[in-house]
Write an enzyme that holds these catalytic residues in place. Structure first.
Site, mmCIF file in Angstrom:
data_model
loop_
_atom_site.group_PDB
_atom_site.id
_atom_site.type_symbol
_atom_site.label_atom_id
_atom_site.label_comp_id
_atom_site.label_asym_id
_atom_site.label_seq_id
_atom_site.Cartn_x
_atom_site.Cartn_y
_atom_site.Cartn_z
ATOM 1 N N CYS A 138 3.796 13.294 -4.332
ATOM 2 C CA CYS A 138 3.595 12.208 -3.578
ATOM 3 C C CYS A 138 3.929 12.080 -2.229
ATOM 4 O O CYS A 138 3.799 11.169 -1.036
ATOM 5 C CB CYS A 138 4.151 10.923 -4.263
ATOM 6 N N SER B 68 2.505 1.079 -8.652
ATOM 7 C CA SER B 68 1.419 1.339 -7.508
ATOM 8 C C SER B 68 0.228 1.828 -8.356
ATOM 9 O O SER B 68 0.347 2.140 -9.283
ATOM 10 C CB SER B 68 2.021 2.516 -6.765
ATOM 11 N N ILE C 287 -3.717 3.406 -9.000
ATOM 12 C CA ILE C 287 -4.573 4.814 -8.602
ATOM 13 C C ILE C 287 -5.504 4.487 -7.454
ATOM 14 O O ILE C 287 -6.349 3.493 -7.753
ATOM 15 C CB ILE C 287 -5.211 5.189 -10.096
ATOM 16 N N LYS D 266 2.786 -0.242 -3.527
ATOM 17 C CA LYS D 266 2.606 -1.320 -4.619
ATOM 18 C C LYS D 266 1.288 -1.831 -4.485
ATOM 19 O O LYS D 266 0.488 -2.074 -5.122
ATOM 20 C CB LYS D 266 3.930 -2.095 -4.446
ATOM 21 N N HIS E 52 -1.573 3.927 -3.237
ATOM 22 C CA HIS E 52 -0.755 5.201 -3.486
ATOM 23 C C HIS E 52 -1.942 6.276 -3.564
ATOM 24 O O HIS E 52 -1.637 6.936 -4.687
ATOM 25 C CB HIS E 52 0.304 5.031 -4.455
#
Ligand SMILES: [Zn+2]
Lengths: 396, 182
Positions: free
Chosen positions: A84, A209, A211, A334, A338
């Site tokens: 990430c 968060s 997909i 959030k 993400h």
């Protein structure tokens, strides 16, 4: 000799479920905006870095697919991965290439198209990100599951509640509601968050968060070039970086992300920030709120609050606009979404626009000091990058 | 989570989707279907990739021999004394492979835990399961499933032990964290 490096052009796609575009089309949205913003053509880009975690999307060589579609061939390229935090790793490499004098203009693109696979497959891929053999193979952890291990420990130690965690979601959705690029541009109530179902107890759906498909691009340039291109270069003041064990079991405690602490200290040292009171240096920060607990840990790992007191910042609404430190006015991971490897570049784009005072007025930070900070975590504290951006030039 | 297991729900949704794709393909000659929400045209992959890895455990075979005897084994560096769990056959500190195998006490305390409610595809056939991390007497941590269904009956800091168990329905040896109620 280390040269100053600035961001001179940025682009950001709409984040969300982007079934309306293919992988390279999604890349083009942010690459074209960044070129326009910088006033550059593809031929001016000397090297481009594509950050993409992939697996869930169909193209195994994303850098060349993007290069062909966006007209960036025959320039050199590579795909980078730091989970990430991939996007911040792309920014770091682009920065270092320029700082070291190897090139004057480099493009960093982050892109992820997670919705090319069904949700259970995506859950599987992210769950495998940690230590596949020792953690996933037998015990089937998930991304929310890993952060839930931190949440359980933190809540037990400091008496934080599920309501406290939901307060982070409420804030980030509030600002996300004013961000047209956000996946969920809508406000939520504390009650809605509390009523949402558990995904990994004690974390709920609205602690998490989503997909996301999305891309973000930043063009970085050396000082000489930056001066010619723009009146408002955003300088990369410092980049702090660190990593931690793949197995969570190898960590001392589950109250703090060690790598984030290390990365913050490195960035503060490089930029001359007093680590005992970093808040006074910054107007605005984007922190890695993949889950609500992660934003509270970030407050403490960055030194915005003492250990166990991060939860007070959100209870007292100190990270809203006008507060002592304004956090995640983009909506954060959030509410903005993400898209794994696009997130870090997305933070750089957001902070560039915040410092230029170009974002929607409801979510524009008050800019007094002209400094901003991004905190981008890969995996569950496996990778950490803390970047410091400024309107004033670092040195020379 | 209702009557249907996550696996049943997943398989049913997939089957329905595939039937939908098949009917469109027969009518148009193309695997292009409208997205259920937005109507955007989606090409449905006509190739499928299955991944199943083979992973070397040659250098840590005593760990698996230990499981067969109901033991949890770790390695200890003969030079610096560091205990490795998961077991490592090399010590990166000493850059040596002079490792001894040792049996762990299997007694310790629970550091943290969670319930996996939304499960990965390859774990969808299980009921919700609890994953915890325990710290053993030797000071090393072990991640494993916890033998408990209700997280409210668990507490950070509670005493636990490690037991070797056979994971069903796959039928292979692994280990589990078991709360000790005292
Ligand atoms: Zn050693």
């Amino acid at each position: 000799m280390v040269r100053n490096v600035a961001i001179v052009g940025v682009g950001h796609s709409k984040f969300g479920v982007r079934h309306d575009v293919s992988f390279p089309e999604l890349a083009w949205e942010s690459v074209s905006q960044a070129l326009d913003d910088a006033g550059l053509e593809q031929k001016d880009i000397e090297y481009f870095i594509v950050s993409n975690a992939g697996g869930w999307s169909s193209e195994p060589l994303p850098a060349v697919v993007v290069g062909e579609y966006c007209g960036l061939t025959p320039k050199g390229t590579a795909r980078v991965e730091a989970a990430c935090a991939s996007g911040s790793s792309a920014i770091k490499l682009a920065h270092d290439i320029i700082a070291s004098g190897q090139a004057d203009i480099v493009l960093a693109l982050g892109i992820e198209k997670m919705n090319e696979s069904p949700t259970p497959t995506v859950v599987e891929f992210i769950g495998r990100a940690g230590n596949y053999f020792w953690e996933f193979q037998n015990f089937g952890l998930t991304f929310p599951g890993y952060y839930a291990l931190y949440a359980t420990a933190y809540m037990h130690k400091y008496g934080a509640t599920e309501e406290d965690l939901c307060r982070v979601a409420v804030k980030n959705h509030y600002y996300g509601s004013y961000n047209p690029k956000a996946q969920f541009p809508k406000k939520i109530t504390l009650e809605e968050c509390m009523k949402s179902r558990y995904v990994a107890w004690p974390l709920k759906l609205l602690d998490s968060s989503p997909i996301t498909d999305g891309s973000a691009a930043a063009i970085l340039a050396s000082e000489d070039v930056a001066r010619k291109l723009t009146d408002t270069p955003v300088w990369i003041r410092a980049i702090g970086h660190a990593s931690d064990t793949s197995n969570l079991s190898k960590r001392d405690n589950f109250l703090s992300l060690r790598a984030a602490v290390e990365a913050a200290h490195m960035a503060y040292r490089k930029a001359g920030v007093d680590p005992s009171n970093p808040i006074k240096y910054f107007d605005v920060a984007e922190v890695h709120d993949c889950f609500t607990i992660a934003e509270i840990l970030a407050y403490e790992d960055l030194g915005f609050a003492k250990r166990g007191e991060g939860v007070n910042l959100i209870r007292e609404e100190q990270t809203y606009v006008g507060g002592p430190i304004q956090v995640n006015l983009s909506g954060g991971l959030k509410a903005k979404g993400h898209p794994i490897a696009a997130t870090g570049v997305g933070m750089a784009v957001e902070l560039t626009k915040q410092l230029r005072q170009e974002v929607e007025k409801e979510r524009q930070a008050v800019i007094e000091r002209g400094w901003a900070l991004s905190h981008n975590i890969g995996g569950t504290g496996h990778y950490a990058y803390v970047n410091i951006y400024s309107l004033d030039k670092p040195r020379g | 989570m209702g009557q249907k297991s996550q696996k049943e729900a997943m398989e049913e949704a997939l089957k329905q989707f595939e039937q939908f794709v098949e009917s469109i393909k027969q009518a148009t000659g193309l695997p292009i279907v409208p997205d259920q929400k937005t109507g955007a045209a989606l090409w449905v992959d006509q190739r499928e990739l299955r991944l199943k890895y083979t992973i070397s455990v040659e250098k840590i075979k005593p760990f698996y021999d230990g499981l067969m005897d109901g033991k949890l084994m770790a390695t200890k560096c003969s030079k610096c004394g560091t205990i490795y769990f998961p077991p490592q056959s090399f010590c990166p500190t000493c850059r040596k492979s002079e490792m001894q195998w040792m049996e762990l006490s299997r007694e310790g305390e629970l550091l943290t835990f969670t319930v996996i409610n939304i499960k990965p595809a390859s774990f969808a056939h299980y009921d919700d399961y609890i994953v915890g991390i325990a710290r053993l007497k030797e000071g090393i941590n072990v991640t494993a499933w916890v033998r408990e269904k209700d997280p409210k009956r668990l507490k950070v800091g509670m005493r636990v032990r490690i037991e070797v168990v056979k994971r069903q329905p796959e039928g292979y040896l692994t280990y589990e964290i078991v709360p000790v109620n005292d």
